[in-house]
Design an enzyme around this catalytic site. Structure first.
Site, short mmCIF file in Angstrom:
data_model
loop_
_atom_site.label_atom_id
_atom_site.label_comp_id
_atom_site.label_asym_id
_atom_site.label_seq_id
_atom_site.Cartn_x
_atom_site.Cartn_y
_atom_site.Cartn_z
N ASN A 10 128.12 -45.19 11.70
CA ASN A 10 127.86 -45.72 12.08
C ASN A 10 128.76 -46.72 13.59
O ASN A 10 129.22 -47.99 12.95
CB ASN A 10 126.76 -46.76 11.94
CG ASN A 10 125.98 -48.31 12.69
OD1 ASN A 10 126.44 -47.73 14.12
ND2 ASN A 10 124.99 -49.20 12.65
N TRP A 11 128.55 -46.35 14.45
CA TRP A 11 130.10 -46.81 15.37
C TRP A 11 130.00 -48.26 15.91
O TRP A 11 131.08 -48.70 16.89
CB TRP A 11 131.35 -45.74 16.42
CG TRP A 11 132.02 -44.67 15.88
CD1 TRP A 11 131.88 -44.10 14.47
CD2 TRP A 11 132.70 -43.72 16.57
NE1 TRP A 11 132.06 -43.23 14.29
CE2 TRP A 11 132.38 -43.10 15.55
CE3 TRP A 11 132.87 -43.21 17.57
CZ2 TRP A 11 133.41 -41.54 15.74
CZ3 TRP A 11 133.23 -42.40 18.09
CH2 TRP A 11 133.58 -41.74 17.84
N LYS A 12 129.02 -48.30 15.65
CA LYS A 12 128.30 -49.10 16.80
C LYS A 12 128.64 -49.74 17.70
O LYS A 12 128.92 -49.29 18.17
CB LYS A 12 128.62 -51.16 14.93
CG LYS A 12 128.00 -50.53 14.30
CD LYS A 12 128.07 -52.09 13.12
CE LYS A 12 127.78 -51.74 12.50
NZ LYS A 12 127.09 -52.69 10.54
N HIS A 97 117.75 -50.10 12.42
CA HIS A 97 119.02 -50.47 11.71
C HIS A 97 119.09 -51.95 11.76
O HIS A 97 118.16 -52.71 12.48
CB HIS A 97 119.98 -50.46 12.54
CG HIS A 97 121.57 -50.69 11.85
ND1 HIS A 97 121.77 -52.24 12.20
CD2 HIS A 97 123.02 -49.72 10.93
CE1 HIS A 97 123.28 -52.40 11.17
NE2 HIS A 97 123.30 -51.37 10.80
N GLU A 99 120.38 -54.43 12.23
CA GLU A 99 121.23 -55.21 13.31
C GLU A 99 119.28 -55.33 14.62
O GLU A 99 119.68 -55.84 15.16
CB GLU A 99 121.81 -55.54 14.02
CG GLU A 99 123.45 -54.90 13.13
CD GLU A 99 124.91 -54.35 12.85
OE1 GLU A 99 125.17 -53.92 13.56
OE2 GLU A 99 125.41 -54.63 11.44
N GLU A 169 120.12 -49.80 3.19
CA GLU A 169 121.05 -50.91 3.62
C GLU A 169 120.64 -52.14 3.35
O GLU A 169 119.72 -53.20 4.79
CB GLU A 169 121.33 -50.44 4.85
CG GLU A 169 121.78 -48.96 5.51
CD GLU A 169 122.70 -49.64 6.78
OE1 GLU A 169 123.89 -48.35 6.89
OE2 GLU A 169 122.01 -49.74 7.79
N GLY A 175 128.30 -55.07 6.27
CA GLY A 175 130.12 -55.83 6.91
C GLY A 175 129.94 -56.37 6.03
O GLY A 175 131.06 -57.98 6.69
N SER A 214 128.99 -51.89 3.16
CA SER A 214 130.30 -51.86 2.82
C SER A 214 130.39 -51.13 1.90
O SER A 214 131.30 -50.60 1.18
CB SER A 214 130.21 -53.48 2.02
OG SER A 214 129.62 -54.12 3.38
N GLY A 235 129.28 -47.89 8.45
CA GLY A 235 129.56 -48.86 8.95
C GLY A 235 131.45 -49.04 9.27
O GLY A 235 132.11 -47.89 9.67
N GLY A 236 131.64 -50.27 9.10
CA GLY A 236 133.39 -50.16 9.38
C GLY A 236 134.47 -49.03 9.14
O GLY A 236 135.65 -48.44 10.07
P1 PGA Z 1 129.43 -51.65 7.12
O1 PGA Z 1 128.23 -51.09 8.31
O2 PGA Z 1 129.62 -50.16 6.20
O3 PGA Z 1 130.48 -52.26 8.12
O4 PGA Z 1 128.41 -52.86 6.15
C1 PGA Z 1 126.89 -50.09 7.83
C2 PGA Z 1 126.36 -49.85 8.57
O5 PGA Z 1 125.74 -51.11 9.91
O6 PGA Z 1 125.34 -49.32 8.90
#
Ligand code: PGA
Length: 255
Positions: A10-12, A97, A99, A169, A175, A214, A235-236
């Site tokens: 997930n590149w956001k 998600h 967010e 999640e 994050g 994470s 994500g990251g």
């Molecule tokens: P993260 O994000 O790996 O940076 O914690 C995961 C996500 O939001 O899908």
């Protein structure tokens, strides 16, 4: 049953044409080493076509981070229809998600509608569920996840959900560098599987449940080793090809 691992990036809202090109080339170069794993990237929608072209023939799957709740074209400025995502090469779409739930008004009802829209467009929805830290501390983790799943089941007949993927999640792990322990992840994944199995035993068995929050190269293997963990939503660490491929390798090396 043995379920194929899925590792999704997930590149956001990160990246640009030049950085994406480097990232995708790096990922594609390593895919031969992880043949057992389905590998998916979900870039910002503006880059889907460019990435589809850059990854052509590599086996790298393409997904979007969100879609409209609507199922037909119309006057919905700024929204993107599921069939449009399909049209540019997406096979998957992330839905709900945390967010989007926290910042963009994606309520349980909207998320359920978006799952419906994704399925109607022939996309695999990756339904995100998870509790906040306050909810975990209040011992409400299972109640929150049950509510999020039941909302989806209320508008999507179970017979339509064969393709569904769920991503657990925990919001407090996204994050933050704080990962759920393998045991914490397994407990919630088992709860999710049981919740689905209660309405359809076969679907409960075949359902793929990803862990997200994470996930890094050094913790992926212990999380992926859990019985009810079938991959990750990253994500990251999906913004660096070497890290993402190391996470895919952790999936590849599972039983
Ligand atoms: P993260 O994000 O790996 O940076 O914690 C995961 C996500 O939001 O899908």
């Amino acid at each position: 049953m043995s379920r194929q691992y899925l590792v999704a990036g997930n590149w956001k809202m990160f990246g640009n044409m030049a950085s994406n090109q480097v990232l995708v080339e790096g990922m594609c170069a390593g895919l031969d080493a992880v043949p057992k794993v389905q590998v998916l990237v979900c870039p910002p929608a503006t880059y889907l076509t460019a990435i589809q072209q850059a990854a052509r023939g590599s086996g790298l799957l393409l997904g979007a981070q969100n879609l409209a709740a609507q199922e037909k074209e119309g006057a919905f400025t700024g929204e993107i229809l599921g069939s449009m995502l399909k049209d540019v090469g997406c096979s998957h779409v992330i839905v709900g998600h945390s967010e989007r739930r926290a910042l963009f008004g994606d309520t349980d009802a909207v998320v359920a509608q978006k799952v419906h829209a994704a399925l109607a467009a022939g996309l695999v929805p990756i339904l995100c569920v998870g509790e906040t830290l306050a909810e975990r501390e209040a011992d409400a983790t299972e109640a929150v996840i049950a509510r999020q799943i039941d909302a989806v089941l209320a508008v999507n007949p179970v017979a339509s959900l064969a393709a569904l993927v769920i991503a657990y999640e925990p919001v407090w792990a996204i994050g933050t560098g704080k990962t759920a322990s393998p045991e914490q992840a397994q407990n919630v994944h088992a709860f999710i599987r049981a919740r689905i199995a209660a309405v359809d035993a076969k679907l409960g068995d075949s359902l793929r449940i990803l862990y997200g929050g994470s996930v890094k190269p050094d913790n992926a293997a212990s999380i992926f080793a859990q019985t009810d963990v079938d991959g990750g939503l990253i994500g990251g660490a999906s913004l660096k090809a070497a890290d993402f491929l190391a996470i895919c390798a952790a999936a590849q090396s599972q039983g």
